[in-house]
Design an enzyme around this catalytic site. Structure first.
Site, PDB file in Angstrom:
ATOM      1  N   GLY A 156       6.159  41.189 -18.280  1.00  0.00           N
ATOM      2  CA  GLY A 156       5.146  40.754 -17.331  1.00  0.00           C
ATOM      3  C   GLY A 156       3.981  41.721 -17.185  1.00  0.00           C
ATOM      4  O   GLY A 156       2.831  41.318 -17.048  1.00  0.00           O
ATOM      5  N   LEU A 165       7.957  32.864 -19.843  1.00  0.00           N
ATOM      6  CA  LEU A 165       6.588  32.430 -20.145  1.00  0.00           C
ATOM      7  C   LEU A 165       5.699  32.272 -18.916  1.00  0.00           C
ATOM      8  O   LEU A 165       4.486  32.299 -19.028  1.00  0.00           O
ATOM      9  CB  LEU A 165       6.596  31.127 -20.953  1.00  0.00           C
ATOM     10  N   LYS A 175      10.044  39.960 -28.975  1.00  0.00           N
ATOM     11  CA  LYS A 175       8.844  40.078 -28.131  1.00  0.00           C
ATOM     12  C   LYS A 175       7.799  40.957 -28.810  1.00  0.00           C
ATOM     13  O   LYS A 175       6.601  40.727 -28.656  1.00  0.00           O
ATOM     14  CB  LYS A 175       9.207  40.691 -26.774  1.00  0.00           C
ATOM     15  N   ASP A 223      11.207  47.651 -16.650  1.00  0.00           N
ATOM     16  CA  ASP A 223      11.655  46.962 -15.445  1.00  0.00           C
ATOM     17  C   ASP A 223      12.912  47.565 -14.844  1.00  0.00           C
ATOM     18  O   ASP A 223      13.628  46.893 -14.134  1.00  0.00           O
ATOM     19  CB  ASP A 223      11.892  45.483 -15.773  1.00  0.00           C
ATOM     20  N   CYS A 248       8.312  64.313  -9.253  1.00  0.00           N
ATOM     21  CA  CYS A 248       7.701  65.003  -8.105  1.00  0.00           C
ATOM     22  C   CYS A 248       7.779  64.084  -6.888  1.00  0.00           C
ATOM     23  O   CYS A 248       8.058  64.522  -5.777  1.00  0.00           O
ATOM     24  CB  CYS A 248       6.233  65.313  -8.372  1.00  0.00           C
ATOM     25  N   CYS A 250      13.614  41.356 -11.258  1.00  0.00           N
ATOM     26  CA  CYS A 250      12.898  40.074 -11.209  1.00  0.00           C
ATOM     27  C   CYS A 250      13.853  38.903 -11.426  1.00  0.00           C
ATOM     28  O   CYS A 250      13.691  37.838 -10.839  1.00  0.00           O
ATOM     29  CB  CYS A 250      11.799  40.030 -12.260  1.00  0.00           C
ATOM     30  N   CYS A 309       9.667  70.653  -8.601  1.00  0.00           N
ATOM     31  CA  CYS A 309      10.064  69.532  -9.463  1.00  0.00           C
ATOM     32  C   CYS A 309      10.916  69.999 -10.637  1.00  0.00           C
ATOM     33  O   CYS A 309      10.591  70.975 -11.307  1.00  0.00           O
ATOM     34  CB  CYS A 309       8.822  68.796  -9.976  1.00  0.00           C
ATOM     35  N   CYS A 351      29.269  31.457  -7.147  1.00  0.00           N
ATOM     36  CA  CYS A 351      27.907  31.952  -6.942  1.00  0.00           C
ATOM     37  C   CYS A 351      27.164  31.776  -8.266  1.00  0.00           C
ATOM     38  O   CYS A 351      27.554  30.948  -9.083  1.00  0.00           O
ATOM     39  CB  CYS A 351      27.905  33.408  -6.478  1.00  0.00           C
TER      40      CYS A 351
HETATM   41 ZN   LIG Z   1       7.175  66.664 -11.548  1.00  0.00          ZN
END
Ligand SMILES: [Zn+2]
Lengths: 99, 466
Positions: free
Chosen positions: B105, B135, B150, B194, B238, B252, B310, B424
Site C-alpha cells: 500500500g 488491489l 509483487k 507492514d 531513538c 491491515c 540509543c 471466529c
Molecule cells: Zn538512534
C-alpha cells in the site's frame, strides 16, 4: 485547568472511540501545579475504559506511545515532570506499523 | 456514412476520432523508442555487452558535464521550470538510487512517483504475490498480475512509466542475512513494510550503513511519516527503544485500512525521498507528520533528536555489521517477520473439532448452539446461518444469552445436553473464547479449528473469505 486531550493510532479505542476530549483537571494541592505524571493518572482513572495496560506501563505510557505537549515530544519538555498550563493540548498517539 | 463489420453505423467523425487516437498511440510509441535509443546510446560501443552492475546510476554521460540530454530536458521540463528545483536538483535525482522495501500500500505510489520523477535507480524488495484483496490500495498492481510476484508486477509498472530508470528486482524477504548486501548499493531507503520487526531491522541497517530512512506507516484511517537517520537526526530506536507489546500491533489484514490512506502516506514518502535525493527543501527529520483521514487533519509535530543513550546510534553504541547480522528481530519484538497470521494452540485436542466434523454434526441435525465471536462488523460481512454473534470482547456479558439459547435447545430435545461450538475468522479468538467459557462453567464448549477460513477451504468453497 482546561486541557484538550487527543488520542490516536488506535488508543482512542480505549476511551469509547472518542479521539478528542475537552477536560477540566484540578491541579495537585502542592504548588497548584499539574504535571504530566498527575495527568496520566487522571486519564487512567477518568478516560480509559478498557485494557489500561494498552495505555500505561508502570507510572508512564507503554512502549510505542508518543506523548506530545503542544505538538512537541514530551521528551523535550521533561517527560513526566512536564508542567502543564491552561489550554495546553496533549496528544497520545500509538505508533502504526501497517502499510 | 457506412456500415462497419458489426453492422453499426460509422460516420466520418468516428473515423477521424480513430485516426487521432492511433496518431496519439503512434506518438507515444515513438517517444518510447527515442527514450530506449537514448538508453542504448549510453552503453556506448560495448554493443550488447553491457555491464550488469545493478547500482550503476543511469546512463547519459552528459550528466557529468552538468547537462541533461534533449530527451531528459523534455521529459522532466516541468521539474526544470521550478526555480526551487531546476536542473541541479533534477541532475541530483538522476544520479541517485532509492531502495523501496515493500511493494504494498505504501510502496505502490512511492514507486510510481520515484520511477516517474527520474531517480536514477530504484530497487524493489518484496517476497509476496499479488492478491485480489490487495488491489484496493496497492495501486501499482493490476488484475493481470494476481498470483504473480509483487516485485515483477511493480517493476513492470515502473518500466512502463519510465524506461530510462534502472529498476532492480529483489524478489526476496528483507532479512538480516541479505539486508546489508541489498541496502549497501543504494543512497536512500524507503520503509514501506507492514510489521514491527522489519521496522527495527531496516532502521538498524540504515544506521550501520549510514543511509537516510524515509519511514511511513498507515492503518485504518490514520497515517504517520518521518525521516530517520538523516543529518544527525534520530533513528527509529531513538524514538522507540523498547518494542510495543504484541497486542498493540495491529495489521491491515485484521483491522482494515482505507485504501487511499497508505496511498497518501506513500506519496509523501516519495516526496521526502525526492527532497533528500535532490538536496532541496527541509526533509521531515526531527519532525513527524500525523494524518487523520476522517477529520481531514494533518499535524506536524516536533520529535526528540538523536538520543545519546540509543543502542543503535547513541554515543556509546557499537552496532557493527556483524552484530546486526546476528540480532534476532523476531525475538526482540516477539513478532514474526512474515505476515502470515498467528496460529494459536491454546486448547487441548478434545476441546476442538474441525470444520468438516462440524459440518457432519450440522447435517445430522444434532442440537447445538454455534457462537460466532468475531466483532459485529465482521459478522455483518458474512456469517454461517443460525450462528449467534457474541463478540469476544463482550463474551462475559453474553453468558446469559448463551445459557438461554442452550435451555431452549434442551426443551426441544430433552434426551441430551446440546453442544456448544465457537467459531471466529481464523480459529484464534474462538480458542480464547472457549478457554474463557470453560472457566465460566460451560465445560462442553468446543472451538472450530481454523474458523470460517477453514470452513471456506474444506467445506464450502463458495463461502466468501476476506
Ligand atoms: Zn538512534
Amino acid at each position: 485547568m482546561r486541557l484538550t486531550l487527543e488520542f490516536g493510532g488506535g488508543l482512542e479505542l480505549l476511551c469509547n472511540s472518542v479521539k478528542i476530549h475537552e477536560v477540566n483537571v484540578d491541579p495537585e494541592a502542592e504548588g497548584n501545579k499539574l504535571t504530566m505524571k498527575n495527568l496520566l493518572s487522571w486519564v487512567r482513572t477518568n478516560l480509559i475504559k478498557e485494557r489500561p495496560e494498552m495505555f500505561m506501563k508502570g507510572d508512564t505510557v507503554r512502549p510505542g506511545v508518543l506523548v506530545l505537549v503542544n505538538d512537541c515530544d514530551w521528551e523535550l519538555s521533561g517527560q513526566l515532570e512536564t508542567v502543564l498550563e491552561e489550554k495546553d493540548v496533549v496528544v497520545f498517539i500509538s505508533t502504526l506499523h501497517g502499510g | 456514412m457506412a456500415m462497419d463489420s458489426n453492422g453499426a453505423v460509422e460516420t466520418a467523425a468516428d473515423v477521424r476520432r480513430e485516426i487521432s487516437s492511433l496518431e496519439k498511440a503512434k506518438a507515444q510509441i515513438e517517444d518510447r523508442i527515442s527514450a530506449l535509443q537514448a538508453r542504448l546510446n549510453s552503453y556506448g560501443l560495448e554493443d550488447g555487452s553491457e555491464k550488469t552492475n545493478c547500482s550503476a546510476p543511469p546512463p547519459a554521460e552528459d550528466l557529468f558535464s552538468g547537462k541533461l540530454s534533449a530527451d531528459m530536458i523534455y521529459r522532466y521540463s516541468r521539474h526544470l521550470l521550478l526555480p526551487s528545483f531546476g536542473v541541479d536538483a533534477q541532475a541530483n535525482l538522476l544520479k541517485s538510487s532509492v531502495l523501496v522495501i515493500g511493494a504494498g500500500g505504501l510502496g505502490s505510489p512511492a514507486l510510481l512517483y520515484l520511477a516517474a520523477c527520474g531517480v536514477g535507480s530504484v530497487g524493489i524488495v518484496d517476497n509476496d504475490v499479488v492478491e485480489l484483496n490487495n488491489l484496493h490500495r496497492q495501486i501499482i498492481h493490476s488484475e493481470a498480475y494476481i498470483g504473480r510476484s509483487k516485485v515483477e508486477s511493480a517493476a513492470a509498472a515502473c518500466r512502463g512509466i519510465n524506461s530510462t530508470v534502472q529498476i532492480v528486482e529483489h524478489k526476496e524477504a528483507f532479512r538480516t542475512s541479505n539486508a546489508l548486501e541489498i541496502m549497501r548499493k543504494y543512497d536512500i531507503v524507503v520503509d514501506a513494510t507492514d510489521n514491527v520487526p522489519s521496522r527495527y531491522m531496516i532502521s538498524d541497517c540504515c544506521v550501520v550503513l549510514g543511509k537516510p530512512l524515509i519511514s511511513g506507516a498507515a492503518l485504518g484511517l490514520e497515517g504517520q511519516l518521518t525521516v530517520y537517520n538523516y543529518n544527525g537526526g534520530p533513528c527509529y530506536r531513538c524514538l522507540f527503544p523498547t518494542p510495543p507489546p504484541t497486542t498493540a500491533c495491529q495489521r491491515c489484514a485484521d483491522s482494515g485500512v482505507l485504501g487511499v490512506v497508505p496511498g497518501i502516506i506513500g506519496c509523501l514518502q516519495a516526496l521526502e525521498a525526492i527532497k533528500v535525493a535532490g538536496a532541496v527543501g527541509e526533509p521531515l527529520s526531527g519532525r513527524m507528520l500525523l494524518f487523520d483521514a476522517l477529520s481531514a487533519r494533518i499535524r506536524v509535530v516536533k520529535i526528540r533528536g538523536r538520543s545519546s543513550q540509543c543502542e543503535a546510534c547513541g554515543e556509546n553504541a557499537t552496532l557493527t555489521e556483524q552484530q546486526f547480522c546476528n540480532f534476532d528481530y523476531e525475538k526482540f519484538t516477539q513478532t514474526p517477520l512474515s505476515t502470515s497470521p498467528l496460529k494459536l494452540q491454546l486448547l487441548p485436542p478434545e476441546a476442538r473439532i474441525t470444520s468438516k466434523e462440524y459440518n457432519e454434526i450440522n447435517k445430522k441435525g444434532e442440537p447445538h448452539i454455534l457462537i460466532d465471536v468475531r466483532p459485529a462488523h465482521h459478522y455483518k460481512i458474512i456469517s454461517l446461518p443460525n450462528s449467534l454473534n457474541i463478540p469476544l470482547g463482550s463474551l462475559e456479558g453474553g453468558l446469559p444469552e448463551i445459557s438461554a439459547a442452550l435451555e431452549v435447545n434442551k426443551a426441544g430435545d430433552n434426551s441430551r445436553d446440546s453442544s456448544l461450538y465457537v467459531i471466529c475468522r481464523r480459529g484464534n479468538d474462538s480458542q480464547r473464547a472457549v478457554d474463557c467459557l470453560h472457566k465460566m462453567g460451560f465445560t462442553s464448549a468446543k472451538d472450530i479449528i481454523g474458523g470460517l477460513e477453514s470452513w471456506a477451504h474444506d467445506v464450502d468453497p463458495k463461502f466468501p473469505t476476506y
